[in-house]
Design a protein around this motif. Structure first.
Motif, PDB file in Angstrom:
ATOM      1  N   ASP A 272       0.840  -1.308   0.153  1.00 31.21           N
ATOM      2  CA  ASP A 272      -0.125   0.207   0.081  1.00 31.21           C
ATOM      3  C   ASP A 272       0.756   1.244   0.033  1.00 31.21           C
ATOM      4  OD1 ASP A 272       1.022  -0.207   2.653  1.00 31.21           O
ATOM      5  OD2 ASP A 272      -0.968  -0.146   3.337  1.00 31.21           O
ATOM      6  N   GLY A 273       2.086   1.128   0.233  1.00 29.31           N
ATOM      7  CA  GLY A 273       2.777   2.241   0.123  1.00 29.31           C
ATOM      8  C   GLY A 273       3.518   2.530  -1.220  1.00 29.31           C
ATOM      9  N   THR A 274       3.788   1.642  -2.144  1.00 30.34           N
ATOM     10  CA  THR A 274       4.290   1.747  -3.216  1.00 30.34           C
ATOM     11  C   THR A 274       3.291   1.631  -4.444  1.00 30.34           C
ATOM     12  OG1 THR A 274       5.111  -0.543  -3.159  1.00 30.34           O
ATOM     13  CG2 THR A 274       6.657   1.212  -2.467  1.00 30.34           C
ATOM     14  N   GLY A 275       2.233   0.773  -3.848  1.00 30.93           N
ATOM     15  CA  GLY A 275       1.315   0.275  -5.198  1.00 30.93           C
ATOM     16  C   GLY A 275       2.168  -0.836  -6.013  1.00 30.93           C
ATOM     17  N   THR A 276       2.882  -1.564  -5.659  1.00 27.28           N
ATOM     18  CA  THR A 276       3.419  -2.420  -6.402  1.00 27.28           C
ATOM     19  C   THR A 276       3.257  -3.882  -5.684  1.00 27.28           C
ATOM     20  OG1 THR A 276       5.542  -2.096  -5.468  1.00 27.28           O
ATOM     21  CG2 THR A 276       5.114  -1.001  -7.340  1.00 27.28           C
ATOM     22  N   ILE A 277       3.360  -4.793  -6.400  1.00 23.57           N
ATOM     23  CA  ILE A 277       3.479  -6.311  -6.029  1.00 23.57           C
ATOM     24  C   ILE A 277       4.739  -7.048  -6.359  1.00 23.57           C
ATOM     25  CG2 ILE A 277       2.501  -7.415  -8.137  1.00 23.57           C
ATOM     26  CD1 ILE A 277       0.689  -9.301  -6.054  1.00 23.57           C
ATOM     27  N   ARG A 278       5.115  -7.721  -5.375  1.00 25.50           N
ATOM     28  CA  ARG A 278       6.582  -8.304  -5.296  1.00 25.50           C
ATOM     29  C   ARG A 278       6.366  -9.739  -6.071  1.00 25.50           C
ATOM     30  NH1 ARG A 278      11.606  -7.620  -1.798  1.00 25.50           N
ATOM     31  NH2 ARG A 278      11.353  -5.838  -3.136  1.00 25.50           N
ATOM     32  N   ALA A 279       7.334  -9.891  -7.011  1.00 22.23           N
ATOM     33  CA  ALA A 279       7.328 -11.472  -7.758  1.00 22.23           C
ATOM     34  C   ALA A 279       8.686 -12.049  -7.510  1.00 22.23           C
ATOM     35  CB  ALA A 279       6.583 -11.121  -9.132  1.00 22.23           C
ATOM     36  N   ARG A 280       8.802 -13.281  -7.915  1.00 20.92           N
ATOM     37  CA  ARG A 280      10.125 -13.721  -7.752  1.00 20.92           C
ATOM     38  C   ARG A 280      10.430 -14.791  -8.763  1.00 20.92           C
ATOM     39  NH1 ARG A 280      10.855 -17.246  -2.635  1.00 20.92           N
ATOM     40  NH2 ARG A 280       9.779 -18.764  -4.126  1.00 20.92           N
ATOM     41  N   ALA A 281      11.575 -14.788  -9.247  1.00 18.18           N
ATOM     42  CA  ALA A 281      12.206 -15.581 -10.554  1.00 18.18           C
ATOM     43  C   ALA A 281      13.173 -16.581 -10.128  1.00 18.18           C
ATOM     44  CB  ALA A 281      12.345 -14.761 -11.755  1.00 18.18           C
ATOM     45  N   VAL A 282      13.464 -17.516 -10.555  1.00 22.08           N
ATOM     46  CA  VAL A 282      14.517 -18.533 -10.275  1.00 22.08           C
ATOM     47  C   VAL A 282      15.384 -18.760 -11.411  1.00 22.08           C
ATOM     48  CG1 VAL A 282      13.058 -20.629 -10.385  1.00 22.08           C
ATOM     49  CG2 VAL A 282      15.204 -20.536  -9.071  1.00 22.08           C
ATOM     50  N   PHE A 283      16.688 -18.746 -11.316  1.00 24.42           N
ATOM     51  CA  PHE A 283      17.516 -18.962 -12.519  1.00 24.42           C
ATOM     52  C   PHE A 283      18.740 -20.049 -12.040  1.00 24.42           C
ATOM     53  CE2 PHE A 283      15.939 -14.755 -13.097  1.00 24.42           C
ATOM     54  CZ  PHE A 283      15.850 -14.663 -14.343  1.00 24.42           C
ATOM     55  N   ASP A 284      18.901 -20.962 -12.815  1.00 28.47           N
ATOM     56  CA  ASP A 284      19.947 -21.491 -12.853  1.00 28.47           C
ATOM     57  C   ASP A 284      21.351 -20.758 -12.815  1.00 28.47           C
ATOM     58  OD1 ASP A 284      18.458 -24.116 -12.554  1.00 28.47           O
ATOM     59  OD2 ASP A 284      18.649 -24.224 -14.819  1.00 28.47           O
ATOM     60  N   ASN A 285      22.402 -21.306 -11.890  1.00 29.57           N
ATOM     61  CA  ASN A 285      23.684 -20.521 -11.664  1.00 29.57           C
ATOM     62  C   ASN A 285      24.717 -21.343 -11.611  1.00 29.57           C
ATOM     63  OD1 ASN A 285      25.163 -18.170 -11.429  1.00 29.57           O
ATOM     64  ND2 ASN A 285      24.870 -18.050  -9.248  1.00 29.57           N
ATOM     65  N   PRO A 286      25.193 -22.203 -12.619  1.00 33.07           N
ATOM     66  CA  PRO A 286      26.294 -23.375 -12.341  1.00 33.07           C
ATOM     67  C   PRO A 286      27.466 -22.699 -12.387  1.00 33.07           C
ATOM     68  CG  PRO A 286      25.229 -23.158 -14.728  1.00 33.07           C
ATOM     69  CD  PRO A 286      24.407 -22.426 -13.789  1.00 33.07           C
ATOM     70  N   ASP A 287      27.751 -21.435 -13.012  1.00 36.14           N
ATOM     71  CA  ASP A 287      28.924 -20.956 -12.981  1.00 36.14           C
ATOM     72  C   ASP A 287      29.272 -19.945 -11.615  1.00 36.14           C
ATOM     73  OD1 ASP A 287      27.458 -18.965 -13.840  1.00 36.14           O
ATOM     74  OD2 ASP A 287      28.399 -18.629 -15.842  1.00 36.14           O
ATOM     75  N   MET A 288      28.162 -19.685 -10.933  1.00 34.56           N
ATOM     76  CA  MET A 288      27.839 -18.960  -9.815  1.00 34.56           C
ATOM     77  C   MET A 288      28.271 -17.588  -9.951  1.00 34.56           C
ATOM     78  SD  MET A 288      29.388 -21.588  -6.912  1.00 34.56           S
ATOM     79  CE  MET A 288      28.512 -23.268  -6.833  1.00 34.56           C
ATOM     80  N   VAL A 289      27.914 -16.932 -11.015  1.00 28.78           N
ATOM     81  CA  VAL A 289      28.509 -15.666 -11.728  1.00 28.78           C
ATOM     82  C   VAL A 289      27.328 -14.607 -10.942  1.00 28.78           C
ATOM     83  CG1 VAL A 289      28.433 -13.914 -13.426  1.00 28.78           C
ATOM     84  CG2 VAL A 289      29.735 -16.054 -13.686  1.00 28.78           C
ATOM     85  N   LEU A 290      26.131 -15.165 -10.945  1.00 27.44           N
ATOM     86  CA  LEU A 290      24.830 -14.339 -10.296  1.00 27.44           C
ATOM     87  C   LEU A 290      25.234 -14.437  -8.813  1.00 27.44           C
ATOM     88  CD1 LEU A 290      21.986 -15.953 -12.488  1.00 27.44           C
ATOM     89  CD2 LEU A 290      23.527 -13.935 -12.988  1.00 27.44           C
ATOM     90  N   THR A 291      25.227 -13.087  -8.202  1.00 31.76           N
ATOM     91  CA  THR A 291      25.441 -13.168  -6.643  1.00 31.76           C
ATOM     92  C   THR A 291      24.289 -12.604  -5.965  1.00 31.76           C
ATOM     93  OG1 THR A 291      27.830 -12.901  -7.317  1.00 31.76           O
ATOM     94  CG2 THR A 291      26.974 -12.445  -5.105  1.00 31.76           C
TER      95      THR A 291
END
Length: 390
Positions: A272-291
């Motif tokens: 109610d403060g920002t008027g947005t809704i939170r969502a989540r995605a999931v990614f494979d990260n075998p090389d562990m670059v995404l931190t």
């Protein structure tokens, strides 16, 4: 008389010269050529199957983010990892001096042995009392007493066994192991320090974050959320609450959206403060670059695929809050046409409404065009940018 006659001839000649000059000016003013219509480049819109993506900015977060705390108190005797390395579930990280807990475990096992002996003795006493009772050698009260003593001994054995299991757990907790696979932070306590455990205020030893797979959180505005809901109800697009809708992602140092993932969570209310809704995605990260903590841009399917028309941005003008183009008709006259635009695809702007595939649109020389005025069209095909991102 000769001189006077010569003077009149000069004056007549001068007058004729002036009249001829005026006549020449008048003829030239009436016969000046009209300038030709301005030359412009016209093209038909590019037809292309379009997949629209909505773009959001968000941040990565670990699927598992664990604080490693001591579960028993004692002096730290070993740190078994390098700060920042990747550790695997079950790897030993810290060692708390186990000797006091080994002694407690030995004492607990001795208590179990003693309780087992008491149970065996109580059982023999009960058996003997039952035999004597058959010959009326002992009273019923003696038999009842022997039975109660066996029950008490059995309860003491159970308590001793529970105490032994607790002591074994404490001994096991002196070896602090990684509960998940991931990257470990630095050690917060050095060898030789006393750590406290077994409470909410237990000593924090380090933290571990899992890296593969990894979550990406982003916030969608209310208008987009309503559009997704209506598309889901009409069957145009499945809801991300019930389906793993695809997403693509680009890191700050990347030009294209090359990382592919899927939606796996949508929150249950709008902030109610920002008027947005939170969502989540999931990614494979075998090389562990995404931190965890890293920002990135994400694109989510905004609308179902459709056959769209595309134009270069240079062909689209802005009239206050409205976008427009000039369409050249069969008489080579430029007609003002309001349009509804969409996103960029391969460097060209999607035109959602206002054009047909056969329209000839002014794509160059727009500043020389006036509504309803004639133009000199030069037809050229539109070249889409190669290597565009989706």
């Amino acid at each position: 008389m000769g001189a006077r006659h010569a003077g009149r001839l000069v004056l007549v000649a001068a007058g004729l010269t002036g009249l001829l000059a005026l006549a020449g000016c008048g003829k030239g003013g009436q016969g000046a050529a009209t300038p030709p219509p301005p030359q412009v480049v016209v093209s038909q819109p590019v037809k292309k199957n379009v997949q629209e993506w909505d773009e959001y900015t968000g941040r990565f977060a670990a699927v598992e983010d664990v604080e490693i705390r001591a579960r028993v108190s004692g002096y730290l005797t070993a740190v078994n990892f390098q700060d920042g390395q990747v550790v695997f579930k079950g790897d030993p990280l810290f060692v708390i001096d186990p000797r006091p807990y080994q002694a407690a475990a030995d004492a607990a096992r001795a208590g179990v042995a003693q309780a087992q002996a008491s149970v065996q003795l109580a059982q023999r006493e009960l058996d003997r009392a039952r035999d004597l009772r058959q010959t009326q050698a002992v009273s019923q009260s003696v038999l009842d007493t022997r039975s109660q003593q066996l029950q008490a001994a059995t309860a003491q054995l159970l308590a001793a066994q529970a105490q032994a299991r607790a002591a074994d757990l404490d001994l096991e907790f002196t070896s602090v192991k990684a509960p998940v696979t991931g990257r470990v932070s630095n050690h917060r306590v050095s060898v030789g320090n006393l750590v406290s455990g077994g409470s909410a205020q237990s000593t924090l030893l380090t933290t571990i974050v899992s890296l593969d797979p990894i979550h990406f959180y982003f916030d969608a505005d209310q208008a987009s959320y309503l559009r997704y809901q209506r598309q889901s109800r009409s069957g145009e697009r499945p809801s991300s609450r019930d389906n793993a809708n695809p997403v693509i992602l680009s890191l700050p140092d990347e030009q294209g959206f090359t990382h592919q993932g899927r939606i796996d969570f949508v929150d249950n209310q709008i902030d109610d403060g920002t008027g947005t809704i939170r969502a989540r995605a999931v990614f494979d990260n075998p090389d562990m670059v995404l931190t965890p903590g890293m920002f990135a841009r994400l694109r989510l399917v905004g609308r179902p695929n459709y056959d769209g028309l595309l134009l270069p941005d240079a062909a689209i003008g802005t009239d206050q809050n409205r976008r427009f183009v000039y369409v050249v008709d069969k008489d080579n006259k430029a007609t003002y046409r309001g349009v509804t635009t969409g996103p960029l695809v391969d460097g060209l702007r999607v035109i959602r409404e206002g054009l047909t595939a056969g329209d000839k649109v002014v794509v160059a020389g727009l500043q020389r065009v006036k509504p309803g005025a004639a133009v000199t069209p030069v037809e050229q095909p539109i070249q889409a940018a190669s290597g565009g991102t989706p």
